[in-house]
Design an enzyme around this catalytic site. Sequence first.
Site, PDB file in Angstrom:
ATOM      1  N   ASP A   1       1.044  -1.037   0.099  1.00  0.00           N
ATOM      2  CA  ASP A   1       0.061   0.037   0.125  1.00  0.00           C
ATOM      3  C   ASP A   1       1.025   1.105  -0.006  1.00  0.00           C
ATOM      4  O   ASP A   1       1.989   1.194   0.566  1.00  0.00           O
ATOM      5  CB  ASP A   1      -0.787   0.135   1.158  1.00  0.00           C
ATOM      6  CG  ASP A   1      -1.551   1.497   1.302  1.00  0.00           C
ATOM      7  OD1 ASP A   1      -2.582   1.390   0.594  1.00  0.00           O
ATOM      8  OD2 ASP A   1      -1.322   1.991   2.122  1.00  0.00           O
TER       9      ASP A   1
ATOM     10  N   ASP B   1      -0.750  -0.891   6.808  1.00  0.00           N
ATOM     11  CA  ASP B   1      -0.865  -0.360   8.176  1.00  0.00           C
ATOM     12  C   ASP B   1      -1.971   0.301   8.383  1.00  0.00           C
ATOM     13  O   ASP B   1      -2.180   1.025   9.585  1.00  0.00           O
ATOM     14  CB  ASP B   1       0.487   0.399   8.663  1.00  0.00           C
ATOM     15  CG  ASP B   1       0.770   1.794   7.499  1.00  0.00           C
ATOM     16  OD1 ASP B   1      -0.183   2.070   6.713  1.00  0.00           O
ATOM     17  OD2 ASP B   1       1.377   2.498   7.919  1.00  0.00           O
TER      18      ASP B   1
ATOM     19  N   ASP C   1      -6.649  -1.154   5.062  1.00  0.00           N
ATOM     20  CA  ASP C   1      -5.805  -2.460   4.642  1.00  0.00           C
ATOM     21  C   ASP C   1      -6.005  -3.462   5.240  1.00  0.00           C
ATOM     22  O   ASP C   1      -5.800  -4.522   4.628  1.00  0.00           O
ATOM     23  CB  ASP C   1      -4.274  -2.074   4.817  1.00  0.00           C
ATOM     24  CG  ASP C   1      -3.834  -0.702   4.065  1.00  0.00           C
ATOM     25  OD1 ASP C   1      -4.461  -0.389   3.051  1.00  0.00           O
ATOM     26  OD2 ASP C   1      -2.948  -0.160   4.537  1.00  0.00           O
TER      27      ASP C   1
END
Length: 455
Positions: free
Chosen positions: A126, A319, A323
């Site tokens: 991400d 994180d 996600d």
Amino acid sequence: MLAQIVRMVEDAQVSKANIQRVADRISNVFVPVVVSIALVTFVVWIILARVGGFTPAGSDGSFQDDFVFALLRCITVLVIACPCALGLATPTAVMVGTSVGIRNGILVKSGAALERAHRVTTVCFDKTGVANELIMSEDAAVVWRLLGSAERTSEHPVGHAMYEHAQKVLAAEDIPEAQNFHAIPGEGLVCTVGEKKISVGNRLRMRNYGCALTPQQDAAMQLWENEGKTVVCAAEEGRLLAIIAVSDQVKPESRAVIARLAQSGITTWLISGDNYRVAHAIGRVVGVKNVMGGVLPGEKSLKVKEIQEQGANVCFVGDGVNDAVALAQADIGISLAAGTDIANDAAQITLLKNDLRDVFAAIHLSSYVFRRIKLNFLWALGYNVIAIPLAAGVFYPLVGLALPPWLAALLEAMSTVVVVTSSILLNLYTKPKISLLGEGEHQRGEEVVLAEETA
């Protein structure tokens, strides 16, 4: 936090890896097979002595001596063929491996995760997992007061950074808490500050909020996005207040980690909620060729599933709250300890030092431990393949030597000691060193442009 880590380590050490289930199935049939071999050994030696005319050394040919010899061979087979080494091959390695991981800042939450990590062929990051250190420049106090209030309860990295910067700009001045806060996935947020209705977010949020951008404003946003900056708009009651260009300070280790993963034959992806221009600009900076931009929070797990359907074993690194589903969908989910609680709960591995180099280290540790498990299995199975025929006396007619039961017991104990020692030697593991590439590069300041300046 420490108590939670201790509990997770204990759970990981007692959890079973998939390969342990194979060992359990082997152990379930091992005992009846060995008992059968022992009985067959006894019967064969009786037949050889009484029918085949074979006389063991020291025997006077009596049935009593032949019976004792056959019985000793039967007992020796039972003594030497204990499945202890086979049963300990995996759990001892997992127990030591998880402890080694903790010492190196890698919290592995289960034996299955420790086993699966070495099979990873694709790592998806991400954007906030690749570059989440944000710096912002100063702007008018009125704008920052509104932004600080709006982002005060935000869990998004950009929103949190804006709130922290608002605190710095306003110094000792209190930032009022926003009311009627509502986060809109993939767009931004709306809230009320005092009597003003505020909306902060991307182009889509502004359009849905009824705030039109002028061609000059849109051109400025595109320019920043082409440079890899995240552009956020702030509006009040449908009137554009400011356009904020937030550029990420790329973590110095990110490029080196991605380069090392590529050298190991692991494909990397960047999955970002930012538009394609921003996502591809960041991808170029960190060296990721496969980029997905404009991905809504709920779509990240679908993107991970798409990659899995292509035959890849996927590791997802993230994180944030958004996600969590992708972390659970991936074959291995890796979170950063500084991330949100829900992300850490969904991940199978947590990086305690928040260092992306530990993503590669986690995969490397898994491979190292799994090789040791296979070595333990090889020893346990190889030992039994050689020891059982030796105990049964297969070589007695050739060399005239028979293995006594006491020596068989010693060898069986030593086989277990060898497996346990092999697992303990995992403590010698050293984490691979990854040199930083271009530390300090690609660090840009942030710009805040009032709406009036671009009107």
